[in-house]
Structures are given as structure tokens and as C-alpha cells.
Design an enzyme around this catalytic site. Structure first.
Site, short mmCIF file in Angstrom:
data_model
loop_
_atom_site.label_atom_id
_atom_site.label_comp_id
_atom_site.label_asym_id
_atom_site.label_seq_id
_atom_site.Cartn_x
_atom_site.Cartn_y
_atom_site.Cartn_z
N GLU A 242 0.84 -1.21 0.00
CA GLU A 242 0.00 0.00 0.00
C GLU A 242 0.87 1.25 0.00
OE1 GLU A 242 -3.71 2.03 2.48
OE2 GLU A 242 -3.19 -0.05 2.82
N ARG A 320 -7.71 2.29 14.17
CA ARG A 320 -8.59 1.15 13.89
C ARG A 320 -8.47 0.08 14.97
NH1 ARG A 320 -11.61 -1.45 9.44
NH2 ARG A 320 -11.43 0.40 8.13
N PHE A 354 -5.46 -4.13 9.30
CA PHE A 354 -5.11 -2.73 9.52
C PHE A 354 -5.31 -2.29 10.98
CE2 PHE A 354 -5.26 1.87 8.55
CZ PHE A 354 -4.25 1.97 7.60
N THR A 452 -11.22 4.65 7.12
CA THR A 452 -11.55 5.64 8.16
C THR A 452 -11.13 7.03 7.72
OG1 THR A 452 -9.49 5.05 9.30
CG2 THR A 452 -11.52 4.00 10.05
N ALA A 521 -8.56 -1.94 2.80
CA ALA A 521 -9.71 -1.77 3.70
C ALA A 521 -10.88 -2.67 3.30
CB ALA A 521 -10.16 -0.31 3.75
N GLU A 723 -10.51 -8.82 4.43
CA GLU A 723 -9.85 -8.81 5.74
C GLU A 723 -10.57 -9.59 6.85
OE1 GLU A 723 -7.61 -4.59 6.09
OE2 GLU A 723 -9.73 -4.48 5.52
#
Length: 775
Positions: A242, A320, A354, A452, A521, A723
Site C-alpha cells: 500500500e 482502527r 489494519f 476511516t 480496507a 480482511e
């Protein structure tokens, strides 16, 4: 493949193999290192720091420049633009070190040579003189100074101190949670091709092409429109591509533009693991108040994370972790705090979940502690504390949990896995077995879906229909093996009612769809599927208007059917219809755009609706532990997971199974270890153990919840699946804890911290026996 009778091939909600699956198994899938090498290609390698924290007193690169095959050597002084690749633009992550180094393995310079071997050998010849500085290598070492890489977060609802003060019972504890290396099959790699004027094309193994584009542009001091970034596929990523691809891409582009020759950067596995960030490890301090039944009254938890030397994505990751510290449980009064600590280790980064998995582990430790304190089965405590209606629906960040999905899944799995019958059988087995002990645990998952960072919840797509009826599809999502490309192609095929073979999947490129978000995400299908649908429907609306006029029928008498378009009483083959539309000068191309609705988040106030919806699942795991060695086997796993109306059940099943096994590796065998000088010692398969085929559960029963659609308006009412399944593996850790606890008659909470390696399991067994004997 099973297709619906009379339906198109590859329709939405039918199992369809991965679009590159046959190429993967035959070795024909083209990755960046498989691309033909351009003439004059330069291979680039990094010279890195041997110290965890030091000033660079002197840097002699003359031996490097004189080495065989070396074409050029680059330092920070050769960068025309910004020497920074911080993804959050905090300007705290230089591409190449200047006056100081902050972790062992930090790149100081780059060598470009005719061959990769020449570049690697030359990079070792530099003479670097260091002046050592104090290094904080662990969370404990960093805590006293309190230096943080970004602003911490605190979530508060109610009065946790007062609730715990009045609670009939309370306890405190600490939990250490290990990190994890991504161990993608294809390592980090970038290939840069210099173009005319200020232009450059970069092929990068990245989840975020638009960020690579921005980073290359600011490094070269050129506008973003001079940089094109393309990625057809990655050989795995899991969050490790990422932001971590930025370094390799910008240096490849720098070398290419400075020399006028193509440049490729591909570190070997050892250097890849040393240079790139991992899953964050945490130290969690917790306090909980509860009543005699085990119902939680108040919670206070602090999540301290080893973030490394720069911020990277540690802010949103630690945020998170707090968002998921509740998992499926209602905390009437709660205070949750993060501590994103600065350490002289590699900057940790995004990893599947995450921060959410670490947050859930803390919440599940509370449940386990309460179960031992009340002498109840942990499943009873879990069910007692689930979110419910009314005042019991509010999360610590003030978003309401509006479904009963968690309870429904738990109760269904409780029955289908024969939990209580097996519990009795295991208790009986353990009472008569001196050496081998079995353990059982059923744990749920509630995972929030959305970035988020609200602005990332957007996507674009591009759809062309050619005159012969074939379709070209492009969007901002990237393919890393998770099946995103085939899912979005199924959406387009469904919209036009054509066989999926008519939809050409094309490489993700910033030259076609701009300003894209990372494929992360778990939002890849949600975002890019909706954007592609929007583009397809724009074209469909034009075609319906054309047909209504050309055939003189009302729009409501026009329908797209498998392979054809029904216009009034007439069926026209799709390709022929498209040919007619072209001749009538109808535009057969459209972009599509989507932004996730309803979400909002005020970080300063610690409240809002950061998630569009929640994905749910549960797993029941059974293990067998050898109490003489600490070794164990995962005997059986039963999973029930909610994917809504699945876009592709075959792909989703693979994600559930793979996610579980990867999570199991994190919690059991995968241990990262740095020595007292800050050198990573587990930097290869010989020292870092990911799960092998023999580690999979002996019995592996995986089912998806059927007949339940997403209550929110997502692409065909599906749910994210990337995820959430990883956290189902928490059941393995708790099953191991249950087995270990049996050596002391379940009188003591084992407090088994992950990774639960055989060594740690054996140490915990020895400690429990000693504590029980002393009691």
C-alpha cells in the site's frame, strides 16, 4: 463452474474461477520481473544502514563507483524534488538518509549497474562512519520518552472509572501482541521507463498506483500528468504494497530520468524483509469491571504500538485498533487510548486487518479473563456481552450496531459445530490424558468496512463497448490475487447481460482512471464494482434511449437479456445492436464514479460513523497440545462467515480459507525477532515460519451464510471479504489457551500471548503448573 440455467456465463453470484488462475498454475502469468528487459536496462540496489540510530559522520562512495559494472550512484543530493515519501505528508520519511539513520536497514544510497549481482556487490563496498545515538528498539524502551509518530486517539463513552469503581468485580492485566511480515510471494519491484521531456512510465507492484504517481512526481519535481503508473497484477500484497512500494518506484524513476535508461529495483527476500514495514506489534494494558454473572460494566484499555521511525500509516492503524477493541461486545462505559510510539525499527505499516485484529485480541482477552474469574465457559460470557437493541447498540465511537448478525451466526455455529457435546468430550479426554491436552474455542468477528480516512472512499471506472460488442473494462482497483478483477468484470457482464468472456480485463493505470484510492480496507469490490456499474448503466441508458427512438417503443419495453436486447417484441443480438448504435453515433464509452454514502468521522471528538457496514463471522477451533514439548496440531475448524449476496462464491471461499490460515500463522508460528542492536534476525524462510500445507486444520469446514443480503446498498448487496476472515483465527489462539489451562484444572487464566509458538506454549504450561502448585 455452475451457471444458472439460461443465464450468461460468469453472471454475478455464480462461482467463477480467478481470471488468471490458469496462468498462475501454469507459470504464464506475467509479473513485472517477467517482462522483457529493455535494452540498456540498469539494475538498482540499495546501500543500507548497519546501525539502528546514528549520525552519519562520513560517507565514502568511491569504492562503490569504481566497482565493476556500476553506471551511477545516487544519494539524497541527487534528488531534484522532495526527498520524502511519507504517505500522510508529514515529511518524516526521506527516500535516502542524509545526516542520520533511524533503523538498521535504512537506505542511504542507491547503486545502478549493468546486472543485479553487480549492483548488490557494489552496494556493500561503501565506507560509512557512524556516531551512534541512543536507540529505542521496543515498546518498553519507547514508553518513558513518550515520543510518538503521530497524534494518539482516545475514545470515551460514559464514565469508565466510575463504572469499574462500583462494579462487584474487576481485574487488570497486560497483553503482548506480536507483529507479522507480509511474506508476499512476489517481492517489492519497480521498473521505470524514461519518456520524452519530463515523462516517465513506472511499472510497480503496488496496491496504490495513484500514490506512486504522486510520490514519483514530487521526487522528480514534475507534474503528476508526466507520470504514468501501471500494474496488471501483484503476486500477493496483504497491505505490504500500500505504501511500501513508494521507495522502490521513486528510486527506479529517479535512476531512469537521470541516466536516460530503463531502471529496475528488485531487492532479494532478506533485504525486502529488512527494509519494509510489518504488522504493528502492540502492548495492551487493560482493566475491566464486571458483575457476578460476567456482564461487563466498564472497560479501560491502552494500546501501545511499536510504530517504527516514521509515521507511515501508524495513525490510522492504531485508530482502527481502538475501533475494534469491542469486537462484538457492548461496553456500557469505556475509555480506549492509543499510543503510536516512535522506535528505531522499520516503520510498521498496513497489514490485512489494519490494526483491527490487534484490537479484537484485546477485547477477546477481556472475555477470557472474565470467564476464568467467574468459572464459566468463555462462550457463555461472549453471548452475555453481545451488542443488543436500544442502549446496548452503541459502539465506543458512537456508531450504532443495528443488526443481530453476530448472535445469529454464533448460535448457528454453536449448534452445527456441536460445541457443547465436544466440550464434554474434550473435558473427559483431558481428565484421562496426562500428556496430550485438547482445547476448544468459538470466537466471533465484527469488522467495520470503509476507509476511516473518509476521502479514500471513492472510486472511478472506465468502460468502452467496441463495434463488435466486445467490452473493455478499466478501474482503479488493483489485482493482488484476491479476485477483484474477475468480480468487477462479472458486474459489467451482468449489467449488459453478456458472457464474461466478452469483457476484457485490463491493467490498472493512472493514464485511464485518475486519483484512485488504494485497494485496501476490504473495499475493493464495494468501490470499484459500484463505479463500474455506474459507467455501464450510463451507457445502457444511452442505448435504451437510442432503441426507444429507433424502434419507436417505450423505454420500459426495452430489456437487456442474455446475449441480446429485447425491444418491444423483437430480440436483437447484442453485437448487432451495438453495431446499430455505433452507426447512429451513440457514445459507447463512459466513466463511472462512486463515493460511499453515510460515512463521517470527527477524530477530534472521537465520534461519528466511520464504517458503511459491518462484516460478521465466527469460527470454532479445536487443537491438541503436547504438554511435554509445546507442539500442537489444529485438529478441526468450523467457520460460518457472512458475505452478503456473494459476487463470486468461489473467490469468496478462497478468501475465507486463505485469510483464516494467514491469521493462524500470525497467532502461532510467525515470530519477528530483533537483536539488541536493532537487526532483524528473522528475515528469510529459514528463520521466519509461515504456515505450510501440513499446518492447515485436519478437518476444515467452511460455510458462508446464505440468504442474507447486505442491509446497506452495496454492489448487488454483497459484503467485503478480504480482511474479516483473518480474525476468525483468533479462535485458534483461544483454543490453545483452553488446552493449556487444562494443566491447572482451568483454575488460572493462562494469559497466552501471540504468537503462541511451541516455545511460548511450553513456557506458559510450566508457569501455570508452578502457579497452581503454589496456590
Amino acid at each position: 463452474m455452475l451457471d444458472r440455467p439460461g443465464a450468461i456465463t460468469g453472471a454475478v453470484s455464480t462461482p467463477r474461477q480467478h481470471d488468471s488462475g490458469h496462468k498462475h498454475v501454469a507459470g504464464r502469468a506475467i509479473y513485472i520481473d517477467d517482462m522483457p528487459e529493455p535494452p540498456g536496462l540498469l539494475h538498482v540496489y540499495f546501500g543500507t544502514s548497519s546501525e539502528a540510530h546514528a549520525r552519519i559522520a562520513a560517507l565514502d562512495l568511491a569504492p562503490v563507483r569504481a566497482a565493476e559494472g556500476v553506471a551511477a550512484v545516487f544519494t539524497a543530493a541527487d534528488i531534484p524534488g522532495e526527498n520524502d515519501i511519507s504517505p500522510t505528508h508529514r515529511h518524516d520519511e526521506p527516500i535516502l538518509a542524509t545526516d542520520a539513520v533511524h533503523f538498521a536497514g535504512q537506505p542511504i544510497f542507491a547503486v545502478a549497474a549493468r546486472t543485479r549481482d553487480q549492483a548488490r556487490r557494489a552496494a556493500r563496498l561503501a565506507n560509512v562512519t557512524y556516531e551512534p545515538l541512543a536507540a529505542a528498539l521496543s515498546i518498553e524502551a519507547a514508553k518513558p520518552a513518550g515520543a510518538m509518530v503521530t497524534e494518539p486517539l482516545t475514545l470515551v463513552r460514559g464514565d469508565a472509572d466510575a463504572a469499574m469503581g462500583t462494579a462487584p468485580r474487576s481485574l487488570t492485566g497486560q497483553m503482548r501482541i506480536g507483529g507479522q511480515d507480509h511474506f508476499y510471494l512476489e517481492g517489492q519491484i519497480a521498473l521505470a521507463l524514461p519518456g520524452e521531456d519530463d515523462e516517465v512510465t513506472v511499472y510497480s507492484s503496488t496496491q496504490h498506483p495513484s500514490e506512486i504517481q504522486i510520490m514519483v512526481a514530487q521526487t522528480l519535481d514534475v507534474p503528476a500528468n508526466a507520470v504514468t503508473v501501471e500494474v496488471r497484477r501483484m503476486g500477493g500484497a496483504f497491505g505490504g504494497k500500500e505504501t511500501q512500494g513508494n521507495l522502490f518506484a521513486v528510486v527506479a524513476a529517479l535512476v531512469a530520468k537521470k541516466t536516460g535508461r530503463a531502471a529496475k529495483v528488485r531487492p532479494d527476500r532478506d533485504d525486502d524483509m529488512i527494509i519494509t514495514g510489518k504488522r504493528h506489534d502492540f502492548l495492551v494494558d487493560y482493566a475491566v469491571g464486571f458483575d457476578d454473572d460476567g456482564r461487563i460494566m466498564g472497560v479501560d484499555m491502552t494500546y501501545a504500538a511499536r510504530c517504527g521511525w516514521s509515521s507511515d500509516l501508524s495513525g490510522p492503524v492504531t485508530d482502527r485498533s481502538l475501533f475494534h477493541a469491542d469486537n462484538c461486545y457492548f461496553y456500557p462505559h469505556v475509555r480506549l487510548a492509543s499510543q503510536p510510539l516512535k522506535t528505531n525499527t522499520v516503520s510498521n505499516t498496513a497489514f490485512r486487518g489494519f490494526g483491527g485484529p490487534q484490537g479484537m485480541l484485546g477485547g477477546e482477552r477481556l472475555i477470557e479473563e472474565i470467564a476464568f474469574a467467574t468459572t464459566k465457559d468463555p462462550l457463555e460470557i461472549r453471548k452475555l456481552n453481545l451488542y443488543g437493541p436500544g442502549e446496548r447498540s452503541l459502539t465506543p465511537y458512537h456508531q450504532a450496531v443495528e443488526e443481530t448478525t453476530a448472535r445469529d451466526i454464533i448460535e448457528t455455529l454453536e449448534g452445527s459445530s456441536d460445541y457443547w457435546m465436544r466440550r464434554e468430550e474434550i473435558d473427559a479426554y483431558n481428565s484421562r490424558s496426562r500428556v496430550l491436552k485438547r482445547g476448544l474455542a468459538l470466537t466471533p468477528v465484527k469488522f467495520g468496512i470503509a476507509f476511516t480516512a473518509t476521502h479514500y472512499n471513492q472510486a472511478g471506472a472506465l468502460v468502452h463497448i467496441y463495434r463488435d460488442g466486445s467490452i473493455h473494462l478499466n478501474h482503479g482497483g488493483t489485482e493482488m490475487g484476491q479476485g477483484l478483477y474477475v468480480k468487477v468484470a462479472q458486474v459489467v457482464a451482468e449489467e449488459f447481460q453478456v458472457d464474461i468472456d466478452r469483457v476484457r480485463i485490463t491493467a490498472t493505470t493512472t493514464g485511464k482512471v485518475p486519483n484512485t484510492s488504494a485497494t485496501a480496507a476490504s473495499a475493493g469490490s464495494d468501490l470499484n464494482g459500484m463505479a463500474a456499474q455506474a459507467a455501464a448503466r450510463t451507457i445502457k441508458n444511452r442505448l435504451i434511449a437510442f432503441a426507444a427512438e429507433a424502434w419507436d417503443v417505450p423505454p420500459d419495453q426495452i430489456a437487456f437479456l442474455p446475449g441480446r436486447v429485447r425491444i418491444g417484441q423483437q430480440d436483437v443480438p447484442f453485437a448487432k445492436f451495438i453495431g446499430r448504435a455505433y452507426m447512429a453515433r451513440i457514445s459507447l464509452s463512459s466513466t463511472g464514479f462512486y463515493k460511499t454514502p453515510k460515512i463521517h468521522w470527527d477524530r477530534a471528538k472521537g465520534r461519528g460513523r466511520p464504517f458503511h457496514y459491518f462484516a460478521y463471522g465466527a469460527a470454532c477451533s479445536e487443537v491438541c497440545v503436547d504438554t511435554l514439548t509445546g507442539e500442537y496440531k489444529v485438529e478441526r475448524v468450523d467457520i460460518l462467515h457472512d458475505v452478503g449476496n456473494s459476487l463470486n462464491p468461489a473467490v469468496d471461499m478462497g478468501q475465507i480459507e486463505g485469510g483464516f490460515v494467514q491469521g493462524m500463522g500470525w497467532l502461532t508460528t510467525e515470530e519477528l525477532w530483533w537483536d539488541d542492536k536493532g537487526h532483524l534476525r528473522t528475515h528469510a524462510p529459514s528463520t521466519y515460519k509461515i504456515p505450510a500445507c501440513g499446518d492447515r486444520p485436519r478437518v476444515f469446514n467452511v460455510r458462508m451464510v446464505h440468504g442474507v443480503r447486505n442491509s446497506e446498498e452495496t454492489i448487488y448487496r454483497s459484503k467485503a471479504v478480504g480482511e474479516p476472515p483473518l480474525m476468525l483465527a483468533i479462535s485458534v489462539l483461544h483454543a490453545l489457551s483452553d488446552a493449556v489451562a487444562s494443566v491447572a484444572g482451568h483454575r488460572l487464566c493462562p494469559r497466552l500471548d501471540p504468537p503462541a509458538t511451541p516455545e511460548r506454549v511450553l513456557q506458559t504450561i510450566d508457569r501455570l503448573r508452578a502457579e497452581d502448585a503454589a496456590a
